[in-house]
Motif scaffolding. Structure first.
Motif, short mmCIF file in Angstrom:
data_model
loop_
_atom_site.label_atom_id
_atom_site.label_comp_id
_atom_site.label_asym_id
_atom_site.label_seq_id
_atom_site.Cartn_x
_atom_site.Cartn_y
_atom_site.Cartn_z
N SER A 268 0.79 -1.22 0.00
CA SER A 268 0.00 0.00 0.00
C SER A 268 0.83 1.28 0.00
CB SER A 268 -0.94 0.01 1.22
OG SER A 268 -0.19 -0.01 2.41
N ILE A 269 2.15 1.15 0.09
CA ILE A 269 3.03 2.31 0.06
C ILE A 269 3.93 2.18 -1.17
CG2 ILE A 269 4.88 3.57 1.24
CD1 ILE A 269 3.74 2.41 3.87
N VAL A 270 4.01 3.26 -1.95
CA VAL A 270 4.85 3.27 -3.14
C VAL A 270 5.85 4.41 -3.00
CG1 VAL A 270 4.92 3.53 -5.65
CG2 VAL A 270 2.99 2.37 -4.58
N VAL A 271 7.13 4.09 -3.20
CA VAL A 271 8.19 5.10 -3.18
C VAL A 271 8.84 5.07 -4.56
CG1 VAL A 271 10.32 5.87 -2.10
CG2 VAL A 271 8.60 4.72 -0.72
N GLY B 29 24.01 14.39 -7.32
CA GLY B 29 24.11 14.10 -5.90
C GLY B 29 22.80 14.21 -5.15
N ARG B 30 21.69 14.33 -5.87
CA ARG B 30 20.37 14.45 -5.24
C ARG B 30 19.42 13.41 -5.81
NH1 ARG B 30 18.74 18.94 -2.43
NH2 ARG B 30 16.61 18.43 -3.00
N CYS B 31 18.41 13.11 -5.05
CA CYS B 31 17.38 12.17 -5.48
C CYS B 31 16.04 12.71 -4.99
CB CYS B 31 17.66 10.79 -4.89
SG CYS B 31 16.41 9.59 -5.26
N ASP B 32 15.11 12.94 -5.89
CA ASP B 32 13.78 13.40 -5.51
C ASP B 32 12.85 12.19 -5.46
OD1 ASP B 32 14.80 15.94 -5.59
OD2 ASP B 32 13.77 16.53 -7.44
N LEU B 33 12.16 12.04 -4.33
CA LEU B 33 11.26 10.91 -4.13
C LEU B 33 9.81 11.36 -4.24
CD1 LEU B 33 12.80 9.24 -0.94
CD2 LEU B 33 13.18 8.62 -3.32
N ALA B 34 8.97 10.48 -4.75
CA ALA B 34 7.52 10.66 -4.71
C ALA B 34 7.00 9.51 -3.86
CB ALA B 34 6.93 10.62 -6.11
N ILE B 35 6.26 9.82 -2.80
CA ILE B 35 5.78 8.80 -1.87
C ILE B 35 4.26 8.81 -1.86
CG2 ILE B 35 5.80 8.00 0.52
CD1 ILE B 35 8.47 9.58 0.82
N GLU B 36 3.68 7.64 -2.09
CA GLU B 36 2.23 7.47 -2.04
C GLU B 36 1.93 6.57 -0.86
OE1 GLU B 36 -1.70 7.85 -2.88
OE2 GLU B 36 -0.13 8.84 -4.03
#
Length: 62
Positions: free
Chosen positions: A17-20, A28-35
């Motif tokens: 039920s959780i999606v990253v 040097g950066r990482c943008d995450l989208a979290i559901e």
């Protein structure tokens, strides 16, 4: 702790039920989208530690 390498556009699921998702990576950066369900708190480390929260024991420097 699971440690994996992902590229932009790839994702992992947690408990079904959780999606990253890696929204963007580079320089040097990482943008995450979290559901996740809104009842689950998602707190950035700097906010947690600034407000007196303890860094999780499973994390380490390096």
């Amino acid at each position: 702790m699971l440690s994996i390498s992902l590229e932009a556009g790839e994702y992992v699921t947690i408990g079904g039920s959780i999606v990253v998702k890696i929204a963007k990576a580079g320089s040097g950066r990482c943008d995450l989208a979290i559901e996740a369900d809104k009842s689950l708190p998602i707190v950035r480390s700097s906010v947690l530690e600034r407000s007196g929260g303890k860094r999780p024991d499973c994390l380490y420097e390096g």
